[in-house]
Write a protein that holds these residues in place. Structure first.
Motif, PDB file in Angstrom:
ATOM      1  N   PRO A  93      -4.497  15.105   0.787  1.00  9.04           N
ATOM      2  CA  PRO A  93      -3.711  13.982   1.279  1.00  9.04           C
ATOM      3  C   PRO A  93      -2.711  13.476   0.241  1.00  9.04           C
ATOM      4  CG  PRO A  93      -5.975  13.738   1.958  1.00  9.04           C
ATOM      5  CD  PRO A  93      -5.941  14.917   1.035  1.00  9.04           C
ATOM      6  N   VAL A  94      -1.479  13.325   0.681  1.00 13.06           N
ATOM      7  CA  VAL A  94      -0.402  12.850  -0.187  1.00 13.06           C
ATOM      8  C   VAL A  94      -0.371  11.326  -0.128  1.00 13.06           C
ATOM      9  CG1 VAL A  94       2.074  12.884  -0.636  1.00 13.06           C
ATOM     10  CG2 VAL A  94       0.920  14.969   0.166  1.00 13.06           C
ATOM     11  N   THR A  95      -0.371  10.699  -1.276  1.00 17.86           N
ATOM     12  CA  THR A  95      -0.372   9.239  -1.347  1.00 17.86           C
ATOM     13  C   THR A  95       1.034   8.662  -1.311  1.00 17.86           C
ATOM     14  OG1 THR A  95      -2.480   9.097  -2.515  1.00 17.86           O
ATOM     15  CG2 THR A  95      -0.928   7.281  -2.859  1.00 17.86           C
ATOM     16  N   LYS A  99       0.825  -1.199   0.000  1.00 20.18           N
ATOM     17  CA  LYS A  99       0.000   0.000   0.000  1.00 20.18           C
ATOM     18  C   LYS A  99       0.866   1.258   0.000  1.00 20.18           C
ATOM     19  CE  LYS A  99      -4.415  -1.329   0.411  1.00 20.18           C
ATOM     20  NZ  LYS A  99      -5.089  -1.072   1.694  1.00 20.18           N
ATOM     21  N   LEU A 100       0.580   2.133  -0.949  1.00 16.69           N
ATOM     22  CA  LEU A 100       1.088   3.505  -0.947  1.00 16.69           C
ATOM     23  C   LEU A 100      -0.099   4.351  -0.506  1.00 16.69           C
ATOM     24  CD1 LEU A 100       2.908   3.534  -4.415  1.00 16.69           C
ATOM     25  CD2 LEU A 100       3.957   3.206  -2.160  1.00 16.69           C
ATOM     26  N   GLY A 101      -0.143   4.719   0.766  1.00 14.91           N
ATOM     27  CA  GLY A 101      -1.355   5.336   1.273  1.00 14.91           C
ATOM     28  C   GLY A 101      -2.504   4.370   1.094  1.00 14.91           C
ATOM     29  N   LYS A 102      -3.517   4.779   0.336  1.00 14.25           N
ATOM     30  CA  LYS A 102      -4.652   3.902   0.043  1.00 14.25           C
ATOM     31  C   LYS A 102      -4.536   3.246  -1.328  1.00 14.25           C
ATOM     32  CE  LYS A 102      -7.881   6.533   2.941  1.00 14.25           C
ATOM     33  NZ  LYS A 102      -9.154   7.299   2.978  1.00 14.25           N
ATOM     34  N   LEU A 103      -3.432   3.503  -2.006  1.00 13.77           N
ATOM     35  CA  LEU A 103      -3.230   2.955  -3.347  1.00 13.77           C
ATOM     36  C   LEU A 103      -2.471   1.635  -3.266  1.00 13.77           C
ATOM     37  CD1 LEU A 103      -3.377   3.332  -6.444  1.00 13.77           C
ATOM     38  CD2 LEU A 103      -1.236   4.641  -6.279  1.00 13.77           C
ATOM     39  N   GLU A 104      -3.074   0.571  -3.778  1.00 17.81           N
ATOM     40  CA  GLU A 104      -2.458  -0.759  -3.727  1.00 17.81           C
ATOM     41  C   GLU A 104      -1.787  -1.069  -5.055  1.00 17.81           C
ATOM     42  OE1 GLU A 104      -3.654  -5.334  -2.392  1.00 17.81           O
ATOM     43  OE2 GLU A 104      -5.140  -3.717  -2.361  1.00 17.81           O
ATOM     44  N   VAL A 105      -0.509  -1.439  -4.990  1.00 16.51           N
ATOM     45  CA  VAL A 105       0.280  -1.702  -6.193  1.00 16.51           C
ATOM     46  C   VAL A 105       1.131  -2.950  -5.990  1.00 16.51           C
ATOM     47  CG1 VAL A 105       0.373   0.746  -6.819  1.00 16.51           C
ATOM     48  CG2 VAL A 105       2.194  -0.247  -5.402  1.00 16.51           C
ATOM     49  N   LEU A 108      -6.209  10.599  -9.660  1.00 14.35           N
ATOM     50  CA  LEU A 108      -6.744   9.824  -8.544  1.00 14.35           C
ATOM     51  C   LEU A 108      -5.962  10.022  -7.250  1.00 14.35           C
ATOM     52  CD1 LEU A 108      -7.654   6.453 -10.313  1.00 14.35           C
ATOM     53  CD2 LEU A 108      -8.976   8.586 -10.127  1.00 14.35           C
ATOM     54  N   HIS A 109      -4.633  10.205  -7.363  1.00 13.86           N
ATOM     55  CA  HIS A 109      -3.807  10.336  -6.163  1.00 13.86           C
ATOM     56  C   HIS A 109      -2.704  11.367  -6.394  1.00 13.86           C
ATOM     57  CE1 HIS A 109      -5.553   6.778  -4.167  1.00 13.86           C
ATOM     58  NE2 HIS A 109      -5.630   6.282  -5.387  1.00 13.86           N
ATOM     59  N   PHE A 110      -2.244  11.975  -5.294  1.00  9.51           N
ATOM     60  CA  PHE A 110      -1.271  13.065  -5.317  1.00  9.51           C
ATOM     61  C   PHE A 110       0.046  12.605  -4.711  1.00  9.51           C
ATOM     62  CE2 PHE A 110      -0.188  17.299  -3.013  1.00  9.51           C
ATOM     63  CZ  PHE A 110       0.652  17.713  -4.044  1.00  9.51           C
ATOM     64  N   GLY A 111       1.144  12.962  -5.367  1.00  3.10           N
ATOM     65  CA  GLY A 111       2.459  12.630  -4.848  1.00  3.10           C
ATOM     66  C   GLY A 111       3.442  13.778  -4.985  1.00  3.10           C
ATOM     67  N   LEU A 112       4.555  13.673  -4.271  1.00  2.00           N
ATOM     68  CA  LEU A 112       5.635  14.662  -4.338  1.00  2.00           C
ATOM     69  C   LEU A 112       6.949  13.931  -4.555  1.00  2.00           C
ATOM     70  CD1 LEU A 112       4.679  16.863  -1.243  1.00  2.00           C
ATOM     71  CD2 LEU A 112       4.319  17.466  -3.649  1.00  2.00           C
ATOM     72  N   VAL A 172      -0.247  24.359  -5.094  1.00  2.00           N
ATOM     73  CA  VAL A 172      -0.003  23.158  -5.894  1.00  2.00           C
ATOM     74  C   VAL A 172      -0.963  22.048  -5.466  1.00  2.00           C
ATOM     75  CG1 VAL A 172       1.670  21.355  -6.457  1.00  2.00           C
ATOM     76  CG2 VAL A 172       2.419  23.746  -6.277  1.00  2.00           C
ATOM     77  N   ALA A 173      -1.037  21.812  -4.172  1.00  2.00           N
ATOM     78  CA  ALA A 173      -1.925  20.768  -3.657  1.00  2.00           C
ATOM     79  C   ALA A 173      -3.383  21.079  -3.990  1.00  2.00           C
ATOM     80  CB  ALA A 173      -1.739  20.636  -2.147  1.00  2.00           C
ATOM     81  N   GLY A 174      -3.741  22.345  -3.928  1.00  2.00           N
ATOM     82  CA  GLY A 174      -5.103  22.739  -4.257  1.00  2.00           C
ATOM     83  C   GLY A 174      -5.433  22.488  -5.715  1.00  2.00           C
TER      84      GLY A 174
END
Length: 380
Positions: free
Chosen positions: A220-222, A59-65, A200-204, A186-188
């Protein structure tokens, strides 16, 4: 990080090359490592069931890979001449056929050509994979420039969607933090795109712990992507890994095999084309430092010999053992090397094994900075 030795005069010409770099060179500089290759479609079919059975998820946050992902950048640039288009497609499809469901690219890789390649390669099974791409640069001028203005982010996303042949980007990273644009803005902007279903998901990528916290309050950052390997441990000391654990954010190491160095296949005599290979400008890849850092590879090889493994497998297994939310993105164009990397999933490191590795590593020194001076200015 351990103290780095000062480079000799031979490195001055490398720095001069950096200053003269154009956008083509920019495409070489900001990416993760390379991906795996396979020589024929029959191998893909033969291995698919076996690898999918062995490839677990994380899991990357709520993202499953898939527990190991694939960085696609070097198929189109960075570590030599780009692969032929059909070979690049086979490479990506081979990774999928062997259980990989997490693919990383960016608009700047090529530029543009890597996203096009990834989009075409993954189109037949788009709904079964996770695609990560990135924004953050102005492309078109001779100078490398950051640009994370909200209107620019939206423009990049629209163009990336077309190149990737998709209606959504699963994970969108800010490639490098833009000091001229508040991270809240940026996040906004990404939050708006998420609300529209285009992202779907945000990253840095290469962001500081402070920036991660500030962005996470807005959207929320994934996942965070930064360089991390057995020999490059900055994120352990600068608070980035700790803030990921605290906030439930996944971590994606690029360069998990030290940009190829930890494979043991490079040495002081290895040539690097300063026009096609980004490592030609990196201090750690000077002939002096390639030789000086060899004790690190020797340590991995010694340990691997007792585990019926290779240095690469030990390095990847070590990395994945650090935290359960770490998903490395190694790879190669060579099917033998791909199988080798995948074999890391079968390496079990005990608490005693990990302690032994740490004890021996503590006796060593890492020589040379992880990137060149100009590129480090883009990292927080």
């Amino acid at each position: 990080m351990k103290n780095n030795k000062t480079q000799k005069s031979g490195e001055r010409s490398r720095r001069a090359f950096i200053q003269e770099s154009t956008l083509a060179g920019m495409g070489l500089l900001f990416g993760p490592s390379v991906l795996s290759a396979v020589d024929n479609r029959s191998t893909i079919t033969h291995n698919k069931e076996k690898m999918e059975k062995n490839m677990n998820t994380r899991k990357l946050g709520k993202l499953e890979v898939s527990e190991i992902g694939a960085g696609c950048m070097s198929i189109s640039a960075n570590y030599g001449a780009p692969a032929a288009r059909n070979e690049g497609i086979k490479t990506i499809r081979a990774a999928y056929g062997n259980g990989v469901t997490f693919f990383d690219t960016a608009e700047v890789y090529g530029p543009y050509t890597n996203e096009q390649l990834v989009g075409e390669a993954l189109a037949p099974f788009r709904d079964k994979v996770t695609i990560a791409t990135k924004f953050g640069f102005d492309i078109g001028g001779k100078q490398i420039a950051l640009n994370s203005k909200p209107e620019h982010i939206r423009k990049v996303v629209e163009e990336s969607l077309k190149r990737l042949r998709t209606d959504r980007i699963d994970l969108l990273y800010q490639h490098r933090v833009d000091p001229n644009v508040p991270i809240e803005d940026v996040a906004g902007a990404v939050k708006d795109l998420i609300n529209e279903g285009k992202v779907l998901h945000f990253g840095l990528s290469e962001a500081s712990a402070k920036t991660i916290r500030e962005a996470h309050l807005v959207q929320p950052v994934t996942a965070i992507q930064s360089e991390y390997s057995f020999m490059e441990r900055s994120v352990e000391k600068n608070g980035v890994l700790a803030v990921c654990e605290e906030l439930g954010i996944g971590f994606v190491p690029w360069g998990p095999l030290g940009m190829g160095y930890l494979t043991g296949k490079l040495n002081a005599q290895t040539p690097f084309d300063d026009k096609l290979d980004l490592r030609a400008t990196f201090e750690r890849f000077s002939s002096e430092n390639l030789a000086a850092n060899m004790p690190i590879v020797n340590l991995l090889n010694r340990f691997a010999s007792g585990k019926n493994a290779t240095a690469s497998q030990i390095a990847l297994a070590w990395l994945m053992a650090q935290k359960p939310f770490i998903v490395p993105i190694p790879g190669t164009r060579n099917i033998t090397h791909f199988k080798e990397n995948s074999g890391a999933l079968n390496v079990q490191l005990t608490t005693a094994d990990l302690q032994e590795l740490e004890t021996e590593y503590a006796k060593l020194e890492v020589y040379g900075g992880r990137m060149n001076a100009m590129q480090m200015t883009f990292c927080e």
